[in-house]
Design a protein around this motif. Structure first.
Motif, mmCIF file in Angstrom:
data_model
loop_
_atom_site.group_PDB
_atom_site.id
_atom_site.type_symbol
_atom_site.label_atom_id
_atom_site.label_comp_id
_atom_site.label_asym_id
_atom_site.label_seq_id
_atom_site.Cartn_x
_atom_site.Cartn_y
_atom_site.Cartn_z
ATOM 1 N N LEU A 32 0.803 -1.223 0.000
ATOM 2 C CA LEU A 32 0.000 0.000 0.000
ATOM 3 C C LEU A 32 0.841 1.280 0.000
ATOM 4 C CD1 LEU A 32 -2.784 -1.078 2.528
ATOM 5 C CD2 LEU A 32 -2.922 -0.984 0.033
ATOM 6 N N GLY A 33 2.091 1.186 -0.423
ATOM 7 C CA GLY A 33 2.951 2.365 -0.488
ATOM 8 C C GLY A 33 2.380 3.496 -1.318
ATOM 9 N N PRO A 34 1.699 3.192 -2.447
ATOM 10 C CA PRO A 34 1.171 4.282 -3.277
ATOM 11 C C PRO A 34 0.167 5.189 -2.565
ATOM 12 C CG PRO A 34 1.244 2.263 -4.544
ATOM 13 C CD PRO A 34 1.589 1.900 -3.114
ATOM 14 N N VAL A 35 -0.392 4.739 -1.451
ATOM 15 C CA VAL A 35 -1.357 5.570 -0.727
ATOM 16 C C VAL A 35 -0.711 6.883 -0.231
ATOM 17 C CG1 VAL A 35 -1.109 4.727 1.650
ATOM 18 C CG2 VAL A 35 -3.342 5.339 0.810
ATOM 19 N N PHE A 36 0.615 6.897 -0.102
ATOM 20 C CA PHE A 36 1.314 8.092 0.376
ATOM 21 C C PHE A 36 1.664 9.063 -0.745
ATOM 22 C CE2 PHE A 36 2.464 4.741 3.472
ATOM 23 C CZ PHE A 36 1.775 5.268 4.548
ATOM 24 N N GLY A 37 1.311 8.707 -1.963
ATOM 25 C CA GLY A 37 1.575 9.602 -3.089
ATOM 26 C C GLY A 37 3.049 9.856 -3.262
ATOM 27 N N ARG A 38 3.396 11.093 -3.469
ATOM 28 C CA ARG A 38 4.788 11.476 -3.727
ATOM 29 C C ARG A 38 5.453 12.106 -2.511
ATOM 30 N NH1 ARG A 38 5.837 10.119 -8.509
ATOM 31 N NH2 ARG A 38 4.355 10.104 -10.192
ATOM 32 N N ARG A 39 4.827 11.965 -1.342
ATOM 33 C CA ARG A 39 5.384 12.560 -0.118
ATOM 34 C C ARG A 39 6.375 11.643 0.597
ATOM 35 N NH1 ARG A 39 2.896 16.982 2.473
ATOM 36 N NH2 ARG A 39 4.768 16.895 3.693
#
Length: 168
Positions: free
Chosen positions: A34-41
């Motif tokens: 679920l890493g993509p949940v953090f977007g580009r931050r």
């Protein structure tokens, strides 16, 4: 030396108990995909322990990202293990969103760090204040020059994607 006090600077103590578990929650997100949940931050940095030789992972905030150049900038706290590990072994991998990249760590000069912080602070004022509080630095007036001076004291890392990798 009292807790939260390092090198003449006062900083908040590292989290313990449930706060530590909460601070490490993003690592669990990456572990289950679920890493993509953090977007580009945020990104997941893999590094090798300089003493143990063991594989380590840490989730860090991205201070700046240049997609065209394939670079990410990170700020380190004083004496952070991941930072010292990268100094010893700069070639590693990251996960940014759902993509993995081979990267090499470079360590900008103090003046470059000042410029990075001067650009970062206006875009993320709350996070910039927290970062500086954590490192024990004060920017009472909140001016760009104050952030630039503070940024000179923060160790920054530039991660460059391996040549030929397309960064998204």
């Amino acid at each position: 030396m009292t807790p939260g006090h390092r090198g003449g600077r006062s900083r908040p103590p590292l989290p313990r108990g449930w706060r530590r578990r909460l601070a490490r929650l993003p690592l669990s997100f990456y572990r289950v995909g679920l890493g993509p949940v953090f977007g580009r931050r945020l990104l997941l940095l893999r590094h090798t322990g300089r003493n143990s030789g063991l594989d380590r992972r840490v989730v860090l905030e991205v201070v700046a990202h240049d997609r065209e150049e394939g670079t990410w900038f990170l700020a380190s706290g004083p004496g952070a293990a991941w930072y010292l590990d990268l100094r010893a072994s700069p070639k590693t991998t990251i996960q940014f969103g759902n993509r993995h990249y081979a990267v090499t760590a470079h360590f900008p000069s103090a003046d470059e760090g000042g410029e990075i912080m001067a650009r970062y602070a206006p875009a993320h004022p709350r996070t910039a204040r927290r970062l500086l509080a954590f490192t024990g630095l004060d920017v009472a007036d909140g001016s760009t020059d104050a952030y630039r001076r503070a940024g000179r004291a923060i160790p920054f890392v530039r991660l460059d994607a391996a040549p030929g990798q397309r960064v998204r």
